[in-house]
Design an enzyme around this catalytic site. Structure first.
Site, mmCIF file in Angstrom:
data_model
loop_
_atom_site.group_PDB
_atom_site.id
_atom_site.type_symbol
_atom_site.label_atom_id
_atom_site.label_comp_id
_atom_site.label_asym_id
_atom_site.label_seq_id
_atom_site.Cartn_x
_atom_site.Cartn_y
_atom_site.Cartn_z
ATOM 1 N N PRO A 84 49.071 38.574 39.476
ATOM 2 C CA PRO A 84 49.342 39.916 38.980
ATOM 3 C C PRO A 84 48.053 40.651 38.608
ATOM 4 O O PRO A 84 47.109 40.045 38.125
ATOM 5 C CB PRO A 84 50.188 39.697 37.737
ATOM 6 C CG PRO A 84 50.588 38.287 37.739
ATOM 7 C CD PRO A 84 49.741 37.542 38.700
ATOM 8 N N CYS A 85 48.062 41.952 38.854
ATOM 9 C CA CYS A 85 46.843 42.726 38.693
ATOM 10 C C CYS A 85 46.359 42.830 37.251
ATOM 11 O O CYS A 85 45.189 43.072 37.014
ATOM 12 C CB CYS A 85 47.033 44.116 39.263
ATOM 13 S SG CYS A 85 48.502 44.932 38.644
ATOM 14 N N GLN A 86 47.247 42.613 36.270
ATOM 15 C CA GLN A 86 46.792 42.723 34.880
ATOM 16 C C GLN A 86 45.573 41.849 34.606
ATOM 17 O O GLN A 86 44.785 42.133 33.737
ATOM 18 C CB GLN A 86 47.888 42.310 33.875
ATOM 19 C CG GLN A 86 49.112 43.175 33.914
ATOM 20 C CD GLN A 86 50.131 42.598 34.857
ATOM 21 O OE1 GLN A 86 49.826 42.287 36.009
ATOM 22 N NE2 GLN A 86 51.360 42.430 34.409
ATOM 23 N N PHE A 88 42.963 41.525 36.209
ATOM 24 C CA PHE A 88 41.679 42.140 36.509
ATOM 25 C C PHE A 88 41.556 43.542 35.969
ATOM 26 O O PHE A 88 40.494 44.112 35.961
ATOM 27 C CB PHE A 88 41.474 42.180 38.012
ATOM 28 C CG PHE A 88 41.313 40.820 38.578
ATOM 29 C CD1 PHE A 88 40.169 40.084 38.330
ATOM 30 C CD2 PHE A 88 42.322 40.246 39.327
ATOM 31 C CE1 PHE A 88 40.016 38.807 38.836
ATOM 32 C CE2 PHE A 88 42.174 38.972 39.836
ATOM 33 C CZ PHE A 88 41.020 38.257 39.588
#
Length: 362
Positions: A84-86, A88
């Protein structure tokens, strides 16, 4: 009407896939249409898993990738999916890969290292290549190299690939070194490059409010419901469904497109940078995962947000993909906004299968 599909089915390509962080399956739509056999899919989010299961069946499992036994995972030709992008894009905190959730990235590496698939496809937010996260990104690429993969990466805009959305994502494709080739990103097919606009993908959908007035008996009278409520069950009576009723096979496009499938702000929007009324003659801004700020607003029915079906079409998912109504509206938006644009996954999947078939020297 109702047969919107930007991911035409290709013949089976003979390759198997393990899908990690599968979400609700928007990427799976593309990979399946490209001819892959997805043998196992995992995600931590129960609503995403419910949506995936509803559309594709039982091989999906709700699991924490940090807890799962790597040896229990199937051996496949390809591993598909990015953490999941959270991890980064921790807003303002700069935690990046050291954050609690950033551990998933290193766990992902560990799975690839142990499983040694022929190839992997990793998708993530564009924030990954910004100056702040670039050291993490470079370290990641270096690690992939160390565990035996030839890496090619690219920031792709969905609009370049026949999707009506300016959505930029980073794709990393690794090819196991013994296959002796490097992945080449596909070029857009004739007519796909920056051509598709909102009118092309949502222009045939009826105005939601008028739809409600045309078929009032088919609906619970509560109208637009709160964002975290499960939508009221549609009341059916024991007679054949008339056309124009969501659930009638002819009207697949009306599923997830009723007055219960969009979010309306409680007060007037300040139409700033983020809450932009979209134009039918342009692609949409990025479809986000949250419902209430930074929304692309419907071009002709402002101030409402796009319905879930409109968001799905802007993500290039076909009308055959349906989100079950026992998932709250906010969770439905999250599933769609977190997904990989289906047609982009289809493009990458097709290119990868062709190259694995014709370039492998192993």
């Amino acid at each position: 009407m109702g047969d919107f599909n930007l991911t035409p089915q290709q013949p089976a390509n003979g390759f198997t896939v393990l899908e990690l962080f599968c979400g609700g399956g928007l990427g799976a739509i593309g990979f399946k249409a490209a001819g892959y056999d997805i043998v196992k899919a995992l995600d931590f989010d129960k609503n995403a898993v419910k949506a995936y299961r509803h559309n594709f069946g039982q091989y999906v499992e709700q699991a924490d990738i940090n807890e799962i036994e790597i040896d229990s995972l199937p051996d496949t030709d390809v591993i598909f999916g990015g953490p999941p992008c959270q991890d980064f894009s921790v807003a303002g905190k700069g935690a990046g890969a050291d954050g609690e959730r950033g551990k998933l990235v290193w766990r992902y590496l560990e799975i690839i290292e142990r499983k040694q698939p022929k190839a992997f496809v990793f998708e993530n937010v564009k924030g990954l290549i910004t100056k702040r996260h670039r050291p993490t990104f470079d370290a990641l690429i270096e690690k992939f190299n160390e565990i035996g993969y030839e890496i090619e990466w690219k920031a792709l805009s969905a609009w370049d690939y026949g999707v009506a959305q300016k959505r930029e994502r980073v794709f990393i494709v690794g090819i196991r070194k013994d296959l002796r080739f490097t992945f080449e990103f596909p070029k857009p097919l004739e007519g796909d490059y920056q051509t598709r606009v909102l009118r092309d993908v949502i222009g045939d959908l009826p105005d939601v409010s008028s739809y409600y007035y045309r078929h009032p008996r088919n609906y619970d009278r509560r109208g637009v419901f709160g964002i975290d409520e499960v939508s009221p069950t549609v009341r059916t009576v024991n007679r054949p469904m008339p056309p124009g009723y969501p659930g009638h096979p002819k009207d697949a496009h009306l599923q997830n497109h009723t007055d219960r499938h969009y979010w309306m702000p409680k007060s007037e929007y300040t139409y700033g940078q983020a809450n932009r009324v979209q134009s039918l003659d342009k692609p949409s801004n990025t479809i986000p995962a949250h419902h209430n700020s930074g929304q692309p607003i419907h071009p002709t029915e402002a101030p409402r947000r796009f319905t879930v079906r409109e968001c799905l079409r802007i993500q290039s998912a076909p009308d055959s993909y349906v989100l079950p109504d026992d998932i709250s509206l906010s969770a439905q938006y999250r599933i769609v906004g977190n997904g990989i644009a289906s047609r982009v996954a289809w493009y990458i999947g097709r290119a990868l299968a062709d190259q694995l078939r014709f370039k492998s020297k192993a």
